[in-house]
Design a protein around this motif. Sequence first.
Motif, PDB file in Angstrom:
ATOM      1  N   GLN A   8       0.836  -1.195   0.000  1.00  0.00           N
ATOM      2  CA  GLN A   8       0.000   0.000   0.000  1.00  0.00           C
ATOM      3  C   GLN A   8       0.879   1.255   0.000  1.00  0.00           C
ATOM      4  O   GLN A   8       0.553   2.244  -0.644  1.00  0.00           O
ATOM      5  CB  GLN A   8      -0.924  -0.017   1.210  1.00  0.00           C
ATOM      6  N   ASN A   9       1.995   1.211   0.676  1.00  0.00           N
ATOM      7  CA  ASN A   9       2.931   2.334   0.691  1.00  0.00           C
ATOM      8  C   ASN A   9       3.452   2.600  -0.724  1.00  0.00           C
ATOM      9  O   ASN A   9       3.506   3.748  -1.166  1.00  0.00           O
ATOM     10  CB  ASN A   9       4.082   2.044   1.643  1.00  0.00           C
ATOM     11  N   ARG A  10       3.837   1.545  -1.436  1.00  0.00           N
ATOM     12  CA  ARG A  10       4.306   1.707  -2.818  1.00  0.00           C
ATOM     13  C   ARG A  10       3.201   2.273  -3.703  1.00  0.00           C
ATOM     14  O   ARG A  10       3.434   3.154  -4.521  1.00  0.00           O
ATOM     15  CB  ARG A  10       4.815   0.372  -3.371  1.00  0.00           C
ATOM     16  N   ALA A  11       1.975   1.780  -3.512  1.00  0.00           N
ATOM     17  CA  ALA A  11       0.849   2.280  -4.303  1.00  0.00           C
ATOM     18  C   ALA A  11       0.570   3.747  -3.985  1.00  0.00           C
ATOM     19  O   ALA A  11       0.281   4.540  -4.886  1.00  0.00           O
ATOM     20  CB  ALA A  11      -0.399   1.434  -4.045  1.00  0.00           C
ATOM     21  N   LEU A  12       0.689   4.121  -2.727  1.00  0.00           N
ATOM     22  CA  LEU A  12       0.472   5.503  -2.317  1.00  0.00           C
ATOM     23  C   LEU A  12       1.454   6.436  -3.013  1.00  0.00           C
ATOM     24  O   LEU A  12       1.073   7.453  -3.594  1.00  0.00           O
ATOM     25  CB  LEU A  12       0.617   5.611  -0.800  1.00  0.00           C
ATOM     26  N   HIS A  13       2.726   6.071  -3.012  1.00  0.00           N
ATOM     27  CA  HIS A  13       3.736   6.904  -3.660  1.00  0.00           C
ATOM     28  C   HIS A  13       3.596   6.882  -5.189  1.00  0.00           C
ATOM     29  O   HIS A  13       3.851   7.884  -5.853  1.00  0.00           O
ATOM     30  CB  HIS A  13       5.139   6.510  -3.198  1.00  0.00           C
ATOM     31  N   LYS A  14       3.140   5.775  -5.736  1.00  0.00           N
ATOM     32  CA  LYS A  14       2.847   5.723  -7.173  1.00  0.00           C
ATOM     33  C   LYS A  14       1.700   6.668  -7.497  1.00  0.00           C
ATOM     34  O   LYS A  14       1.725   7.386  -8.495  1.00  0.00           O
ATOM     35  CB  LYS A  14       2.508   4.277  -7.583  1.00  0.00           C
ATOM     36  N   TYR A  15       0.687   6.705  -6.643  1.00  0.00           N
ATOM     37  CA  TYR A  15      -0.431   7.628  -6.828  1.00  0.00           C
ATOM     38  C   TYR A  15       0.058   9.070  -6.830  1.00  0.00           C
ATOM     39  O   TYR A  15      -0.354   9.873  -7.669  1.00  0.00           O
ATOM     40  CB  TYR A  15      -1.498   7.425  -5.748  1.00  0.00           C
ATOM     41  N   PHE A  16       0.941   9.424  -5.894  1.00  0.00           N
ATOM     42  CA  PHE A  16       1.483  10.784  -5.860  1.00  0.00           C
ATOM     43  C   PHE A  16       2.118  11.117  -7.205  1.00  0.00           C
ATOM     44  O   PHE A  16       1.930  12.200  -7.754  1.00  0.00           O
ATOM     45  CB  PHE A  16       2.537  10.945  -4.761  1.00  0.00           C
ATOM     46  N   ASP A  17       2.876  10.182  -7.752  1.00  0.00           N
ATOM     47  CA  ASP A  17       3.553  10.386  -9.036  1.00  0.00           C
ATOM     48  C   ASP A  17       2.541  10.507 -10.187  1.00  0.00           C
ATOM     49  O   ASP A  17       2.660  11.386 -11.039  1.00  0.00           O
ATOM     50  CB  ASP A  17       4.524   9.226  -9.277  1.00  0.00           C
ATOM     51  N   LEU A  18       1.537   9.642 -10.207  1.00  0.00           N
ATOM     52  CA  LEU A  18       0.515   9.678 -11.253  1.00  0.00           C
ATOM     53  C   LEU A  18      -0.287  10.975 -11.212  1.00  0.00           C
ATOM     54  O   LEU A  18      -0.569  11.583 -12.250  1.00  0.00           O
ATOM     55  CB  LEU A  18      -0.435   8.485 -11.116  1.00  0.00           C
ATOM     56  N   LEU A  19      -0.647  11.417 -10.001  1.00  0.00           N
ATOM     57  CA  LEU A  19      -1.398  12.661  -9.878  1.00  0.00           C
ATOM     58  C   LEU A  19      -0.550  13.842 -10.324  1.00  0.00           C
ATOM     59  O   LEU A  19      -1.036  14.731 -11.032  1.00  0.00           O
ATOM     60  CB  LEU A  19      -1.885  12.862  -8.440  1.00  0.00           C
ATOM     61  N   ALA A  20       0.716  13.861  -9.966  1.00  0.00           N
ATOM     62  CA  ALA A  20       1.613  14.931 -10.401  1.00  0.00           C
ATOM     63  C   ALA A  20       1.661  14.989 -11.929  1.00  0.00           C
ATOM     64  O   ALA A  20       1.550  16.070 -12.521  1.00  0.00           O
ATOM     65  CB  ALA A  20       3.013  14.719  -9.825  1.00  0.00           C
ATOM     66  N   SER A  21       1.798  13.843 -12.581  1.00  0.00           N
ATOM     67  CA  SER A  21       1.849  13.793 -14.049  1.00  0.00           C
ATOM     68  C   SER A  21       0.551  14.289 -14.663  1.00  0.00           C
ATOM     69  O   SER A  21       0.559  15.031 -15.653  1.00  0.00           O
ATOM     70  CB  SER A  21       2.131  12.368 -14.523  1.00  0.00           C
ATOM     71  N   THR A  22      -0.567  13.894 -14.087  1.00  0.00           N
ATOM     72  CA  THR A  22      -1.865  14.312 -14.607  1.00  0.00           C
ATOM     73  C   THR A  22      -2.060  15.816 -14.465  1.00  0.00           C
ATOM     74  O   THR A  22      -2.507  16.488 -15.393  1.00  0.00           O
ATOM     75  CB  THR A  22      -3.001  13.556 -13.888  1.00  0.00           C
ATOM     76  N   LEU A  23      -1.733  16.360 -13.299  1.00  0.00           N
ATOM     77  CA  LEU A  23      -1.868  17.807 -13.088  1.00  0.00           C
ATOM     78  C   LEU A  23      -0.968  18.584 -14.048  1.00  0.00           C
ATOM     79  O   LEU A  23      -1.383  19.592 -14.619  1.00  0.00           O
ATOM     80  CB  LEU A  23      -1.560  18.158 -11.631  1.00  0.00           C
ATOM     81  N   ASN A  24       0.259  18.107 -14.239  1.00  0.00           N
ATOM     82  CA  ASN A  24       1.180  18.770 -15.177  1.00  0.00           C
ATOM     83  C   ASN A  24       0.659  18.694 -16.612  1.00  0.00           C
ATOM     84  O   ASN A  24       0.734  19.670 -17.359  1.00  0.00           O
ATOM     85  CB  ASN A  24       2.575  18.167 -15.090  1.00  0.00           C
ATOM     86  N   ALA A  25       0.112  17.549 -17.003  1.00  0.00           N
ATOM     87  CA  ALA A  25      -0.406  17.386 -18.361  1.00  0.00           C
ATOM     88  C   ALA A  25      -1.579  18.325 -18.640  1.00  0.00           C
ATOM     89  O   ALA A  25      -1.791  18.748 -19.777  1.00  0.00           O
ATOM     90  CB  ALA A  25      -0.826  15.933 -18.594  1.00  0.00           C
ATOM     91  N   LYS A  26      -2.328  18.658 -17.603  1.00  0.00           N
ATOM     92  CA  LYS A  26      -3.457  19.575 -17.755  1.00  0.00           C
ATOM     93  C   LYS A  26      -3.031  21.028 -17.519  1.00  0.00           C
ATOM     94  O   LYS A  26      -3.886  21.908 -17.424  1.00  0.00           O
ATOM     95  CB  LYS A  26      -4.569  19.201 -16.769  1.00  0.00           C
ATOM     96  N   ASN A  27      -1.711  21.254 -17.414  1.00  0.00           N
ATOM     97  CA  ASN A  27      -1.170  22.592 -17.133  1.00  0.00           C
ATOM     98  C   ASN A  27      -1.733  23.196 -15.858  1.00  0.00           C
ATOM     99  O   ASN A  27      -1.890  24.406 -15.745  1.00  0.00           O
ATOM    100  CB  ASN A  27      -1.387  23.536 -18.320  1.00  0.00           C
TER     101      ASN A  27
END
Length: 99
Positions: A8-27
């Motif tokens: 779950q810890n690995r998934a949590l940090h993966k989520y942080f990374d995925l959300l960062a990428s999504t927010l950046n992609a949407k400017n």
Amino acid sequence: MSTRTNQQNRALHKYFDLLASTLNAKNLTVDVVLKPDTEWNKDTVKALVWKPIQEAVLGKQSTTKMTTKEVTEVYDVLNKALGEKLGVHVEFPHIEEEK
């Protein structure tokens, strides 16, 4: 209650990374959401988005103190808020996506 699992810890940090990428992609840079002239990364997502919600919802400052159920509770609040305010939805990672 047990604290979050390593998986779950690995998934949590993966989520942080995925959300960062999504927010950046949407400017939707940090200045648009929170703080000027800063791009998202997993650390800014954790510090500026996840942890404040975690503290408000659970009263816990450290992610290491969360139970498995609490990770889901914080995610649900965050996902709903991002969806309603910014039209951003990032699914929480599953085991098969971590590899």
